[in-house]
Design a protein around this motif. Structure first.
Motif, PDB file in Angstrom:
ATOM      1  N   GLY A  15       0.791 -10.823  -1.131  1.00 50.88           N
ATOM      2  CA  GLY A  15       2.055 -10.103  -1.306  1.00 50.88           C
ATOM      3  C   GLY A  15       2.936 -10.330  -0.081  1.00 50.88           C
ATOM      4  N   GLY A  17       3.191  -8.664   2.711  1.00 50.22           N
ATOM      5  CA  GLY A  17       2.470  -8.539   3.983  1.00 50.22           C
ATOM      6  C   GLY A  17       1.425  -9.630   4.159  1.00 50.22           C
ATOM      7  N   GLU A  36      -5.360 -14.503  -3.668  1.00 53.87           N
ATOM      8  CA  GLU A  36      -4.455 -13.656  -4.455  1.00 53.87           C
ATOM      9  C   GLU A  36      -4.964 -13.560  -5.895  1.00 53.87           C
ATOM     10  N   GLN A  37      -4.985 -12.334  -6.417  1.00 55.65           N
ATOM     11  CA  GLN A  37      -5.509 -12.149  -7.780  1.00 55.65           C
ATOM     12  C   GLN A  37      -4.601 -12.737  -8.858  1.00 55.65           C
ATOM     13  N   GLY A 298      -0.316  -3.101   5.795  1.00 67.64           N
ATOM     14  CA  GLY A 298       0.687  -2.845   4.751  1.00 67.64           C
ATOM     15  C   GLY A 298       0.329  -1.661   3.867  1.00 67.64           C
TER      16      GLY A 298
HETATM   17  P1  FAD Z   1       1.896  -5.832  -1.965  1.00 68.16           P
HETATM   18  O1  FAD Z   1       3.227  -6.443  -1.793  1.00 68.16           O
HETATM   19  O2  FAD Z   1       1.674  -4.825  -3.038  1.00 68.16           O
HETATM   20  O3  FAD Z   1       0.867  -7.029  -2.143  1.00 68.16           O
HETATM   21  C1  FAD Z   1      -0.486  -6.835  -2.434  1.00 68.16           C
HETATM   22  C2  FAD Z   1      -1.004  -8.114  -3.058  1.00 68.16           C
HETATM   23  O4  FAD Z   1      -2.433  -8.041  -3.158  1.00 68.16           O
HETATM   24  C3  FAD Z   1      -0.482  -8.337  -4.471  1.00 68.16           C
HETATM   25  O5  FAD Z   1       0.041  -9.634  -4.590  1.00 68.16           O
HETATM   26  C4  FAD Z   1      -1.719  -8.132  -5.350  1.00 68.16           C
HETATM   27  O6  FAD Z   1      -1.692  -8.909  -6.531  1.00 68.16           O
HETATM   28  C5  FAD Z   1      -2.835  -8.561  -4.401  1.00 68.16           C
HETATM   29  N1  FAD Z   1      -4.151  -7.958  -4.702  1.00 68.16           N
HETATM   30  C6  FAD Z   1      -4.429  -6.671  -4.986  1.00 68.16           C
HETATM   31  N2  FAD Z   1      -5.750  -6.497  -5.194  1.00 68.16           N
HETATM   32  C7  FAD Z   1      -6.334  -7.725  -5.045  1.00 68.16           C
HETATM   33  C8  FAD Z   1      -7.672  -8.190  -5.133  1.00 68.16           C
HETATM   34  N3  FAD Z   1      -8.702  -7.368  -5.436  1.00 68.16           N
HETATM   35  N4  FAD Z   1      -7.927  -9.516  -4.907  1.00 68.16           N
HETATM   36  C9  FAD Z   1      -6.896 -10.366  -4.596  1.00 68.16           C
HETATM   37  N5  FAD Z   1      -5.608  -9.969  -4.516  1.00 68.16           N
HETATM   38  C10 FAD Z   1      -5.320  -8.662  -4.719  1.00 68.16           C
HETATM   39  N6  FAD Z   1      10.040  -2.298   1.482  1.00 68.16           N
HETATM   40  C11 FAD Z   1      10.966  -2.775   2.351  1.00 68.16           C
HETATM   41  O7  FAD Z   1      10.611  -3.198   3.465  1.00 68.16           O
HETATM   42  N7  FAD Z   1      12.290  -2.788   2.023  1.00 68.16           N
HETATM   43  C12 FAD Z   1      12.740  -2.329   0.820  1.00 68.16           C
HETATM   44  O8  FAD Z   1      13.944  -2.360   0.546  1.00 68.16           O
HETATM   45  C13 FAD Z   1      11.781  -1.830  -0.115  1.00 68.16           C
HETATM   46  N8  FAD Z   1      12.184  -1.373  -1.329  1.00 68.16           N
HETATM   47  C14 FAD Z   1      11.236  -0.915  -2.205  1.00 68.16           C
HETATM   48  C15 FAD Z   1      11.655  -0.411  -3.448  1.00 68.16           C
HETATM   49  C16 FAD Z   1      10.721   0.085  -4.363  1.00 68.16           C
HETATM   50  C17 FAD Z   1      11.207   0.641  -5.669  1.00 68.16           C
HETATM   51  C18 FAD Z   1       9.339   0.059  -4.031  1.00 68.16           C
HETATM   52  C19 FAD Z   1       8.304   0.582  -5.005  1.00 68.16           C
HETATM   53  C20 FAD Z   1       8.918  -0.426  -2.797  1.00 68.16           C
HETATM   54  C21 FAD Z   1       9.861  -0.904  -1.872  1.00 68.16           C
HETATM   55  N9  FAD Z   1       9.476  -1.382  -0.619  1.00 68.16           N
HETATM   56  C22 FAD Z   1      10.409  -1.841   0.267  1.00 68.16           C
HETATM   57  C23 FAD Z   1       8.069  -1.342  -0.220  1.00 68.16           C
HETATM   58  C24 FAD Z   1       7.376  -2.660  -0.401  1.00 68.16           C
HETATM   59  O9  FAD Z   1       7.522  -3.140  -1.713  1.00 68.16           O
HETATM   60  C25 FAD Z   1       5.876  -2.531  -0.098  1.00 68.16           C
HETATM   61  O10 FAD Z   1       5.682  -1.739   1.035  1.00 68.16           O
HETATM   62  C26 FAD Z   1       5.309  -3.925   0.154  1.00 68.16           C
HETATM   63  O11 FAD Z   1       5.327  -4.671  -1.047  1.00 68.16           O
HETATM   64  C27 FAD Z   1       3.884  -3.840   0.690  1.00 68.16           C
HETATM   65  O12 FAD Z   1       3.413  -5.140   0.921  1.00 68.16           O
HETATM   66  P2  FAD Z   1       1.850  -5.425   0.869  1.00 68.16           P
HETATM   67  O13 FAD Z   1       1.705  -6.880   1.155  1.00 68.16           O
HETATM   68  O14 FAD Z   1       1.123  -4.449   1.701  1.00 68.16           O
HETATM   69  O15 FAD Z   1       1.422  -5.119  -0.632  1.00 68.16           O
END
Ligand code: FAD
Length: 386
Positions: A15, A17, A36-37, A298
């Protein structure tokens, strides 16, 4: 992938992060692979703000100019009364952000940004269709098992697997995220359709009603041709659907906002064609960021309601600080590195999580420098908590 049995660092989740972590760790010279899943990523209909704090990290990754070219550059973050249109605050961004905070503030389609992030990774280090289903912590490594039957042994594992993180579950036990009681409607709007109403829409504006109900609207492309809004609406009861989001409608938007909406908000609703509704999930502040060879970043670590537009920014800041901590210690002393990482990140991430959940950010005039001027590439690292 079948020939890889041992790697240095596995990042679970590509994702926003995870992709940043993979890019930064790779650039720092670590042998990192990202799992990535999803079989692939699609351009989901949503926008995102990226603050100068994180554009400095994209500078490190080599993506700052590209993202600045694609995204929109709002001159301000305006907060306005949803009925009267009165201005509650005008927070300077644009050139001011570049000069005062050291990088641009952009708003962009998150699919466009994510595609750039994935495109910047070495293709052979990103593995799609790899859903982590189990892990076994061993003396010298962690054995990862994936739904596709593959197994990989990694010396360190970074859980960037989002709010339903399996790594978090391994560290802290199973616990579903809590429904926050809020939903968000998301819609992409054709700017030409909006302009046809004769009004000029600001590039970044949050419309507020009572009980902090709101619509955050902004441009997602440099040429201003695409506009996006996301609402925040408190609801009774829980989230009763099995799916991550459901279809909503212009009628639902009218029912929620229509009666007492400023003409510009009415225009926004009138121009709506497709709109979806998403639940906002939450967790309490985590007591544990890492254990042994596993660590979190994240949303796996500090999910929040999105009202400060900094959730992904915090995930990407995590990735930068984790990389710097590992650079300082080497992977051999990962315990110290994880301790430095948590010590440097905990206070800031928790503060952002708390303010974001409270939904007060920039509603009134305030100085956002503590968020935007922060430089994760050079800020001092704290002594390890370990
Ligand atoms: P994610 O982006 O959720 O990525 C996680 C990844 O892990 C996914 O691709 C998933 O498929 C993968 N995964 C999960 N489980 C497994 C597994 N078992 N095996 C392999 N892969 C797996 N943030 C900002 O900074 N600015 C903004 O303007 C903003 N606007 C937002 C608006 C909305 C409506 C929402 C809901 C959120 C917003 N955010 C914003 C927050 C932001 O979207 C999240 O904080 C961010 O996506 C987190 O990133 P991450 O990489 O931690 O998780």
């Amino acid at each position: 992938m079948s020939d890889i049995t041992h790697i240095d660092i596995a990042v679970i989740g590509a994702g926003l992060g995870g992709a940043a972590a993979a890019a930064l760790l790779n650039k720092a010279g670590f042998a990192v692979h990202c799992f990535e899943q999803a079989p692939e990523f699609t351009r989901l209909g949503a926008g995102i703000h990226i603050g100068p704090n994180v554009m400095k990290i994209f500078r490190e990754i080599g993506l700052e100019d590209r993202l600045a070219h694609i995204g929109a550059h709002p001159s301000h973050w305006y907060s306005r009364d949803g009925r009267t249109g009165d201005y509650l605050s005008k927070i300077k961004l644009g050139d001011f952000a570049v000069k005062e905070y050291g990088a641009p503030y952009i708003t962009i389609h998150r699919g466009d940004m994510h595609a750039e992030q994935i495109g910047a990774l070495e293709p052979e280090t990103v593995h799609f269709d790899y859903r982590l289903t189990d892990l076994q912590e061993r003396e010298d490594d962690v054995l990862l098992s994936f739904a596709n039957g593959k197994q990989v042994a990694a010396r360190l594992v970074v859980g960037a697997d989002g709010i339903n993180s399996m790594i978090r579950e391994k560290l802290l036990g199973p616990e579903k995220p809590r429904f926050s009681g809020w939903v968000g409607h998301r819609a992409l709007i054709d700017m030409n359709k909006l302009r046809a109403g004769g009004m000029e829409y600001e590039r970044c504006v949050k419309w507020w009603w009572e009980k902090s109900r709101h619509i955050m609207a902004y441009a997602t492309k440099a040429d201003g041709s695409e506009y996006y809004y996301v609402t925040g609406v408190p609801v009774e009861g829980g989230w009763e659907h099995d799916t991550g989001f459901v279809e909503s409608s212009k009628e639902e938007m009218e029912a929620i906002f229509g009666d007492d909406a400023h003409p510009m908000v009415r225009g926004l609703i009138d121009a709506t064609t497709e709109v979806t509704k998403w639940p906002f999930w939450n967790r309490d502040v985590l007591s544990l960021w890492s254990r042994g060879r596993l660590c979190l970043l994240g949303d796996a670590c500090h999910p929040m309601r999105p009202h400060m537009a900094q959730g992904a920014c915090m995930a990407i800041e995590d990735a930068m600080i984790l990389t710097r901590a590992l650079q300082q210690t080497g992977t051999g002393d990962y315990r110290t590195a994880f301790g430095i990482y948590e010590a440097t990140r905990r206070e800031r991430a928790t503060k952002v999580q708390t303010i974001s959940n409270a939904n007060t950010w920039l509603k009134q005039p305030e100085d956002p420098a503590w968020v935007y001027a922060y430089d994760p590439v050079h800020a001092p690292l704290q002594d390890s908590v370990a």
